[in-house]
Write an enzyme that holds these catalytic residues in place. Structure first.
Site, PDB file in Angstrom:
ATOM      1  N   CYS A   1      26.471 -17.198  49.677  1.00 31.69           N
ATOM      2  CA  CYS A   1      27.208 -16.875  48.454  1.00 31.69           C
ATOM      3  C   CYS A   1      28.236 -15.802  48.800  1.00 31.69           C
ATOM      4  O   CYS A   1      29.145 -16.032  49.575  1.00 31.69           O
ATOM      5  CB  CYS A   1      26.269 -16.451  47.332  1.00 31.69           C
ATOM      6  SG  CYS A   1      25.264 -15.010  47.696  1.00 31.69           S
TER       7      CYS A   1
ATOM      8  N   ARG B   1      22.708 -14.322  45.494  1.00 33.19           N
ATOM      9  CA  ARG B   1      22.572 -15.573  44.749  1.00 33.19           C
ATOM     10  C   ARG B   1      22.032 -16.663  45.669  1.00 33.19           C
ATOM     11  O   ARG B   1      21.299 -17.551  45.241  1.00 33.19           O
ATOM     12  CB  ARG B   1      23.930 -15.990  44.158  1.00 33.19           C
ATOM     13  CG  ARG B   1      24.357 -15.155  42.978  1.00 33.19           C
ATOM     14  CD  ARG B   1      25.770 -15.506  42.550  1.00 33.19           C
ATOM     15  NE  ARG B   1      26.783 -15.001  43.470  1.00 33.19           N
ATOM     16  CZ  ARG B   1      28.093 -15.196  43.348  1.00 33.19           C
ATOM     17  NH1 ARG B   1      28.554 -15.924  42.333  1.00 33.19           N
ATOM     18  NH2 ARG B   1      28.947 -14.691  44.200  1.00 33.19           N
TER      19      ARG B   1
END
Lengths: 300, 143
Positions: free
Chosen positions: A247, A252
């Site tokens: 990410c 994430r």
């Protein structure tokens, strides 16, 4: 002594049913001996405003990152953090946090780099707990320091570095950022600070599967068939795939890493924590723009 | 009301605290962030979102009597750090003259000795708020 897993029928279908607990299960186990609850948030003050009773705080940045080098703490550092938090090597650790458990998953990933056996996430995280009106307290526990062994961190199977990414072309990669970051329209997620990448776009051939595709509206994980729809049917992954997820700085993508590795049981899943903030600044690293994954780069 | 001396004092106050006490003080600021007056609470579209912050925060600058800077913020309770940043800036900038606010030290967030307790990455959010305050002042006074 191992603590029973949450035997909810939803979890039962996952490849590893023991890695999630429900809010109901946790509320019944707040005082269970051998169970440590940790809150890991993006917001460094959120824990202080009220947390799950008995939960201790761990901070992804100030506790788990090395103070100088862009890396995680070493075995001695991890041992010191565990000792301060009163965590023993054989304890069951349940982690939850804000932002749909991004930082909880990130902390879990770091625990796994140190091979801590029994670490689970609270399905739905802090948001689900609070939206159900469950108890929060400002009372901060004072655990008795533990003696946690010094374990050498093992990055080999769960963590990918930039050189691994270059060698990985031709195998699946998942970009979990927002569609605008993927296409190169913007450098950071809407609402997020610029973390220093000098170019926008994505790693060529990576499929775009934003992290939120793994979640229901209440931030809990989708059930097994919902996840299979997204990652197997949608992104073309298979049980024996060798996958790298990335990410912006790896938070994430640890959420997606958790889903792929534990909920879907895919063989080899690594989190590239250097992610876009490294790749997007790396001289001559190939970048694709637009909504398509782009062709396999010809590396010389 | 903010004064340039209050910014210096705040820098000194934070410098002597232990890391955990710094977080406690930041939390106190967070809880003290004034509510929006109805004229903004009822019109959220008037407020500008600070994109540099990880959590949603909105701000609006007013210039009172053509020279006094007034600040208004809106940030959710689930984002106490961002609220704390806004409240710290409110405590030192609200009430300054236009020139004083425009001259206000952009390095202030990094002088608060918060980089270990909060992390530099998060402190950039406060710089984002400060930069946008200054931009709004310039726009509203055509400077």
């Amino acid at each position: 002594m191992p603590i029973d897993i949450d035997s909810s029928s939803k979890f039962d279908k996952y490849a590893n049913p023991g890695v999630l607990v429900s809010t109901q299960w946790l509320s019944e186990n707040l005082q269970t001996s051998g169970l440590v609850i940790l809150e890991s948030d993006e917001d460094v003050l959120l824990y202080q405003t009220g947390h799950i009773p008995n939960a201790r705080k761990i901070d992804w940045h100030t506790d788990l990152n090395d103070k100088a080098t862009r890396d995680y703490i070493d075995g001695e550092g991890f041992s010191a953090v565990m000792s301060r938090l009163g965590i023993n090597r054989d304890d069951t650790v349940v982690i939850y946090g804000d932002k749909s458990n991004w930082w909880a998953a990130y902390a879990l990933w770091v625990f796994k780099l140190f091979g801590h056996e029994d670490v689970r996430l609270l399905d739905g995280g802090r948001e689900k707990w609070t939206s159900e009106g469950r108890d929060l307290t400002k009372e901060v526990p004072s655990p008795t320091p533990s003696t946690y062994p010094i374990i050498t961190r093992d990055d080999s199977s769960l963590r990918a570095f930039r050189d691994d990414v270059f060698l990985h072309f031709g195998k699946p990669m998942i970009d979990v950022r927002s569609p605008e970051e993927y296409s190169g329209e913007r450098l950071t997620a809407p609402g997020y600070a610029d973390e220093g990448a000098s170019r926008a776009g994505h790693i060529p051939t990576a499929a775009s599967v934003p992290w939120s595709k793994a979640c229901n509206e209440d931030q809990s994980f989708k059930d097994r068939s919902g996840l299979e729809e997204v990652y197997l049917k949608g992104a073309g992954l298979e049980g024996h795939s060798d996958v790298i997820a990335y990410c912006r700085i790896g938070e994430r993508s640890s959420h997606t890493w958790f889903v792929l590795k534990y909920l879907l049981g895919i063989d080899k899943v690594r989190n590239y924590d250097g992610s876009w903030s490294e790749w997007g600044s790396l001289v001559k690293a190939p970048i694709a723009l637009g909504e398509e994954p782009g062709p396999l780069p010809q590396l010389v | 009301m903010g004064t340039l001396e209050s910014a210096d004092q705040l820098i000194k106050d934070f410098a002597v605290l232990r890391e955990t006490e710094k977080l406690d003080l930041l939390l106190e600021f967070s809880e003290a962030l004034p509510e929006l007056p109805p004229r903004y609470a009822d019109h959220p579209e008037l407020l500008e979102r600070v994109e540099e912050c990880q959590s949603p925060i909105f701000l609006f600058v007013e210039i009172e009597d053509s020279d006094v800077v007034r600040l208004f913020f809106s940030a959710p309770a689930e984002s106490p750090t961002t609220r704390g940043f806004a409240s710290l800036l409110f405590s030192v900038i609200d009430g300054l003259s236009v020139d004083e606010a425009l001259d206000f030290d952009l390095d202030f967030p990094f002088k608060l000795s918060l980089s270990n307790a909060v992390s530099l990455l998060r402190l950039r959010g406060m710089l984002g708020i400060l930069s946008r305050i200054k931009r709004q002042i310039r726009e509203k006074t055509q400077q």
